[in-house]
Design an enzyme around this catalytic site. Sequence first.
Site, PDB file in Angstrom:
ATOM      1  N   ASP A  67       0.867  -1.172   0.000  1.00  0.00           N
ATOM      2  CA  ASP A  67       0.000   0.000   0.000  1.00  0.00           C
ATOM      3  C   ASP A  67       0.913   1.234   0.000  1.00  0.00           C
ATOM      4  OD1 ASP A  67      -2.339   1.655   0.434  1.00  0.00           O
ATOM      5  OD2 ASP A  67      -1.612   1.861   2.486  1.00  0.00           O
ATOM      6  N   ASP A  95      -1.922  -1.203   5.830  1.00  0.00           N
ATOM      7  CA  ASP A  95      -2.481  -0.754   7.091  1.00  0.00           C
ATOM      8  C   ASP A  95      -3.318  -1.878   7.685  1.00  0.00           C
ATOM      9  OD1 ASP A  95      -4.377   0.434   8.972  1.00  0.00           O
ATOM     10  OD2 ASP A  95      -3.547   2.342   8.303  1.00  0.00           O
ATOM     11  N   ASP A 121      -6.550  -1.793   5.035  1.00  0.00           N
ATOM     12  CA  ASP A 121      -6.338  -2.784   3.981  1.00  0.00           C
ATOM     13  C   ASP A 121      -6.664  -4.191   4.464  1.00  0.00           C
ATOM     14  OD1 ASP A 121      -5.252  -0.936   2.019  1.00  0.00           O
ATOM     15  OD2 ASP A 121      -3.517  -0.799   3.334  1.00  0.00           O
TER      16      ASP A 121
END
Length: 825
Positions: free
Chosen positions: A522, A717, A721
Amino acid sequence: MSTIEPASSEPASSESTTRSLPCVHCGLATPCGEGTDPQTVFCCNGCLGAYQLIHGWGLDDFYALRDQVSSTAPDQVRSDVTRFNEFDREEFLGRSKPVDQPDGRKLSNLAIHGLHCGACAWLIENAAGRTPGWESARVKMSDHTVCVSYNPVEIPLSRIAALLSKLGYEVAPLTEVPDQHFWIENRRLLTNIAVAGFCAANAMWIAIGLYAGEAWGIAESHRIYLRAFGTVLGIVAVVFPGRTFFAGAMAAIRTRTPHMDLPVALGLSVGTLAGAVNAVTGRGEVYFDSLAVLVFLLLLGRWIQFRQQHRAAQSVDLLMRITPQHARRVNRDGTNDLVPWQRLTTDDQVLVLAGESIPVDGKVLSGDSMIDRSLLTGESRGVAVTEGDSVAAGTVNLMRPIEISVDAIGQETRIGKVMQSVEAAAITKTPIVQLADRIGGVFVVTVTLLALATFLFWSKESVSVAMGNATSLLIVACPCALALATPLAIAVAIGRSAKRRILVRDGQTLQHLSRGDTIWFDKTGTLTEGRMRAEFVHGNRDAFAVAASVEAHCVHPIAEAIVRAAKQQGLVIFDQAELCGIEVGGVVGRCDGRGVYIGSLGFLRSNDVTIDTAMLDAINRCLDHGTTPVVVAIDGQAEAVLTVTDNIKPDAIRTISELTKRGWQVGMLSGDHPAIVDRVAETLGISKENALGGLSPEDKLECIKKAQPGQVVMVGDGANDAAALAAADVGIAVRGGAEVSLQAAPVFISSGHLGSIVELIDGAKRTRWLIIATFAVSLGYNVVAVALAMTGYISPLVAAVLMPISSVSVLALTLLCPIFGKQSS
């Protein structure tokens, strides 16, 4: 299936006709009513439990054999089940109190005595699978505990405790002193070693006398006396301290599960039988000096393994690595003593100095300070605490001394409960562990058959030689190290990673990470700092103030950046603003009766916002500079453009480079604008094909699914996520707190440093090679030892010395291996 109940022990009423029928299990005459089915008569719950155990495992031939041996029943039978009834009382269980599960099952953690190798764990876990209502058993060799999962409707905990006792293992509730059961078991082993050592020493002196007598002459009466006395010492050694091997062998026979004690007990039985026959007939060797020394050496080797396993348990105690082991307990007179945390109670108060880790969960009684809660909550900045505020174990006091009242200690704390879920990985049966278990079972059966073949082959030369070689084979071929190698390596790796603030929840994770494939990152907060900076670019500054007023009600890095920038520029934050909703790409709110939309260009267009050419030019300038544009619209008209920037983490470039060198294909998934994502990817050295922007959480999940099959890792995260992290073969959370992150991903890096990912991958590879090395050492040792025993090159005594060497070698290799480099311990 009908339920069989034991016959009542209450006297029959005067109206009913009674008769006596034999108990199905023990044969004791049992009063029962007329018409009672003889096949359902049991004198007590003990006989009922024994019958169900024997019948359930298909061992009904036991009753036919019993009836052939004796036609009379014993006069009285003692039920052992009653002594386990305490296990159904929560007051007795204490820390082992069963925990209710959503599906109606219960979990209880118990201390277990009598474990000495992986085969013991294997035996207990097989017994669970064969017992109705007992769903599973997970044995933790490192600290000699067992977690039992059972259906209380079908089987009480007391019956499980009784069954384990029949298998040769005693269970007890966990105590407040975690090492208590270790010292109890240690004392028991040392007592057996002392008795065996006494018998062995005296038997050897008698043997010296007999050997000297053969050389220089000895009176026949003296010879008979010495042989008889040596025989008694040998039998004492085999029957008393050596009974542990026979208990394990009987348990293996009952459960039809191969166990390392089976060949050992067989070897001792063969030697004892042959020696006894020779002692009675007065011909041949009596062997009891060898048998006594053999029992002594076997028990000594078992004790060495036991001590090494305890050392391994201390090296993987995750709670010990996260929280301090001592606390400053405040006395009534105001003084304080440094005591182990186990001695604290909920009535105590503790003093925590600046820079120290907090040892308990509790409330601040006095003092003001700042604490670092990054381990639990992911907050990178210190949080102010004052009198009445709650604090948690594992957090760090940063500024001034504080006094805390104790609410919870050890495993009852928040971090303690997190660590329990992580420690469960130490006993996770990964595929390679299951393979080792299967090989160990086949090995025990094979060794027994090879011992029989060895005896038959050498019996042509001499029965004495044949017996010695067969006994050597049975003794030396111990599959204990095979069962120990893999789970110990995984447990040590998890413990050492925890010391580096890398929490691994799933043991199978290490296997996935040891083979390079694809890793997705991410962007925001993972590859970048996550602390954004907002600036006004174009439009109406009043719209900037309106945006800050709405965003003040939202918890998000971009919202925080906008509010912070507005305050720095002295803009007014309107109290009447409200946040109406959070959607993919932006937020919706109201301020002073006007509708407000704040977000990306796509988000505003999807809400039919009008955007003029000047606004579009400002948006494109932001994208050209690699920053994120945020558009503010009021009543359907775009009024202002803000830009949000997020600096790349200092170790991101190096981490991506190191992963690429190790053969990983690195990609980036982000909800940010594709142009921003491309600019960040170019800086980090990620190819544009693998840098995907403008993705929703659902899009990220789809990308992970498309990348499978293969070893797919997602780094992001722990909360934002969650779907992608859960769908990947390995999810690694680098933001948030341990409690939330470990629910979504099997790995949580509490420090947030990307370099820890490279460390973890390297550690996983070393763990894999360590497993292969220890597995090869233990298997190779056994193959060579068996060959030497079959060819007559080692005696039973030498076999007893060699037997524990493989396990000790595996323990030494595992504990000394630098899984995470030279600094790990």
